[in-house]
Design a protein around this motif. Structure first.
Motif, PDB file in Angstrom:
ATOM      1  N   ALA A  16      -4.307  -7.477   0.664  1.00 14.48           N
ATOM      2  CA  ALA A  16      -3.253  -6.462   0.589  1.00 14.48           C
ATOM      3  C   ALA A  16      -3.080  -5.970  -0.834  1.00 14.48           C
ATOM      4  CB  ALA A  16      -1.940  -7.038   1.116  1.00 14.48           C
ATOM      5  N   HIS A  71       3.707  -5.290   2.134  1.00 16.02           N
ATOM      6  CA  HIS A  71       3.112  -6.544   2.594  1.00 16.02           C
ATOM      7  C   HIS A  71       3.958  -7.745   2.194  1.00 16.02           C
ATOM      8  CE1 HIS A  71      -0.556  -4.595   3.920  1.00 16.02           C
ATOM      9  NE2 HIS A  71      -0.576  -3.936   2.777  1.00 16.02           N
ATOM     10  N   GLN A 108       0.017   4.360   2.033  1.00 13.12           N
ATOM     11  CA  GLN A 108       0.261   4.271   3.473  1.00 13.12           C
ATOM     12  C   GLN A 108       1.704   3.857   3.778  1.00 13.12           C
ATOM     13  OE1 GLN A 108      -2.029   5.025   5.931  1.00 13.12           O
ATOM     14  NE2 GLN A 108      -3.223   5.776   4.199  1.00 13.12           N
ATOM     15  N   GLU A 114      -5.963  -3.646  -1.625  1.00 15.24           N
ATOM     16  CA  GLU A 114      -5.805  -2.361  -0.949  1.00 15.24           C
ATOM     17  C   GLU A 114      -4.704  -1.543  -1.598  1.00 15.24           C
ATOM     18  OE1 GLU A 114      -5.161  -3.485   3.077  1.00 15.24           O
ATOM     19  OE2 GLU A 114      -7.283  -3.891   3.435  1.00 15.24           O
ATOM     20  N   ALA A 115      -3.642  -2.202  -2.043  1.00 13.90           N
ATOM     21  CA  ALA A 115      -2.537  -1.495  -2.678  1.00 13.90           C
ATOM     22  C   ALA A 115      -2.968  -0.850  -3.986  1.00 13.90           C
ATOM     23  CB  ALA A 115      -1.380  -2.459  -2.932  1.00 13.90           C
ATOM     24  N   ASP A 142       0.885  -1.157   0.000  1.00 18.67           N
ATOM     25  CA  ASP A 142       0.000   0.000   0.000  1.00 18.67           C
ATOM     26  C   ASP A 142       0.923   1.206   0.000  1.00 18.67           C
ATOM     27  OD1 ASP A 142      -1.647   2.149   0.541  1.00 18.67           O
ATOM     28  OD2 ASP A 142      -2.792   1.123   2.088  1.00 18.67           O
TER      29      ASP A 142
END
Length: 115
Positions: A93, A43, A39, A96-97, A36
């Motif tokens: 993950a 991961h 942020q 979200e990325a 991500d």
């Protein structure tokens, strides 16, 4: 391991960089960095093994010893890595990325050849 270059950030890690065990045995290549970036959370990586029996495995950040310019060194045996398509945290993950779960799981499924 010698010859892999300097340590790097996950942000500089390129696709198709070789992935090695600690003893220098190549087990595959980076198929995708799972992070991500917004942020700044790394991961892990999806490792594509060579044919025959090509598989995509997920190496979480704790399973990685080093990220280098010309290679990734694992901290665990490749037999300890789960299949990327079966690893829910890897799929989450990755989604979200890419900016969020809506539609991104479908895109990841297509990337993994499941949709």
């Amino acid at each position: 391991m010698d010859g892999l270059g300097a340590k790097i950030s996950y942000l500089a890690l390129a696709d198709r960089v070789p992935v090695y065990l600690d003893d220098g045995t190549q087990v595959g290549a980076v198929a995708r960095v799972v992070a991500d970036e917004g942020q700044d959370i790394f991961h892990g990586v999806v490792v594509r093994t060579p044919p025959p029996g090509r598989r995509d495995l997920f190496a979480c950040r704790d399973a990685i010893r080093e990220l280098r310019e010309r290679g990734v060194v694992l901290a665990v045996p490749s037999t300890d890595l789960p299949d990327a398509d079966a690893d829910a945290p890897a799929r989450t993950a990755a989604a979200e990325a890419d900016g969020g779960p809506t539609g991104n799981l479908r895109r990841l499924g297509r990337w993994l050849g499941q949709g």
